[in-house]
Design an enzyme around this catalytic site. Structure first.
Site, PDB file in Angstrom:
ATOM      1  CD1 TRP A   8      -2.566  -5.131   2.503  1.00  0.00           C
ATOM      2  CD2 TRP A   8      -3.730  -3.501   1.527  1.00  0.00           C
ATOM      3  NE1 TRP A   8      -3.565  -5.715   1.768  1.00  0.00           N
ATOM      4  CE2 TRP A   8      -4.292  -4.733   1.155  1.00  0.00           C
ATOM      5  CE3 TRP A   8      -4.301  -2.320   1.040  1.00  0.00           C
ATOM      6  CZ2 TRP A   8      -5.382  -4.829   0.311  1.00  0.00           C
ATOM      7  CZ3 TRP A   8      -5.389  -2.418   0.197  1.00  0.00           C
ATOM      8  CH2 TRP A   8      -5.925  -3.668  -0.163  1.00  0.00           C
ATOM      9  CB  CYS A  65      -8.881   0.371   8.367  1.00  0.00           C
ATOM     10  SG  CYS A  65     -10.280  -0.110   7.353  1.00  0.00           S
ATOM     11  CG  HIS A  66      -7.990  -1.684   3.785  1.00  0.00           C
ATOM     12  ND1 HIS A  66      -9.232  -1.399   4.310  1.00  0.00           N
ATOM     13  CD2 HIS A  66      -8.179  -2.710   2.920  1.00  0.00           C
ATOM     14  CE1 HIS A  66     -10.134  -2.213   3.778  1.00  0.00           C
ATOM     15  NE2 HIS A  66      -9.520  -3.023   2.929  1.00  0.00           N
ATOM     16  N   GLY A  67      -4.526   0.090   6.641  1.00  0.00           N
ATOM     17  CA  GLY A  67      -3.196   0.642   6.867  1.00  0.00           C
ATOM     18  C   GLY A  67      -2.114  -0.411   7.082  1.00  0.00           C
TER      19      GLY A  67
END
Length: 186
Positions: free
Chosen positions: A115, A111-113
């Site tokens: 980043w 997901c946003h991991g």
């Protein structure tokens, strides 16, 4: 090669992790027999984000300054908007990612991991995926972004969202069992 039943896996998270993206890998990898620990910025417990509001908590096993990457076979980074955004501003968390990458160990982010992978410069020249809203960040970090439930590039695993968790966990198991990967360090 590492048998998943004897693998040691580290989940790196802090307050604001997407509940399912930590809980599902934690529970499923433990069902496979892996020893899974949670590292965070502070001792005690960390609080989840559960879709639209704060959720439950999980106990932290160690803090980021206690992590020795040599003791683990893989690193898992759950998403949620809050969790990786906080972690990517903490040098010790970024260094953990870099150390796992440099050692050729499995690194999985959902997901946003990714980043945190962007901040560690771990995506340059790799195929990757992520939640659609950070697609540009992943591309700007030098990755070739693909819209697939799971993308693996030499032991670096990325997935898009909670709906991809089954494929994400299955790929973690597969890659851990393959062992270390020779690759360019972050």
């Amino acid at each position: 090669m590492t048998d998943i039943g004897s693998a040691r896996i580290l989940i790196l998270a802090t307050d604001g992790y997407e509940r399912s993206e930590l809980r599902v890998p934690l529970e499923e990898l433990r069902k496979h027999g892996a020893d899974v620990k949670i590292a965070s910025l502070k001792p005690g417990e960390i609080k989840s984000w559960d879709e639209k509001d704060w959720g439950d908590t999980v106990p932290v096993n160690l803090t980021v300054d206690q992590v020795k990457h040599e003791e683990y076979d893989a690193l898992v980074i759950p998403g949620g908007q809050i969790n990786p955004d906080i972690l990517r501003t903490e040098q010790k968390a970024v260094d953990i990612v870099r150390n796992f990458i440099k050692a050729g160990k499995v690194v999985a982010a959902i997901c946003h991991g990714p980043w945190l992978l962007v901040e560690a410069d771990a995506l340059r020249g790799r195929k990757a995926t992520s939640y659609h809203s950070i697609k540009t960040d992943v591309i700007n970090a030098g990755a070739s972004w693909e819209d697939k439930e799971v993308v693996t590039d030499n032991g670096v695993i990325t997935s898009r969202s909670p709906k991809d968790l089954q494929a994400f966990v299955a790929k973690i198991v597969e890659e851990v069992q393959e062992g270390r990967h020779k690759r360019q360090a972050a």
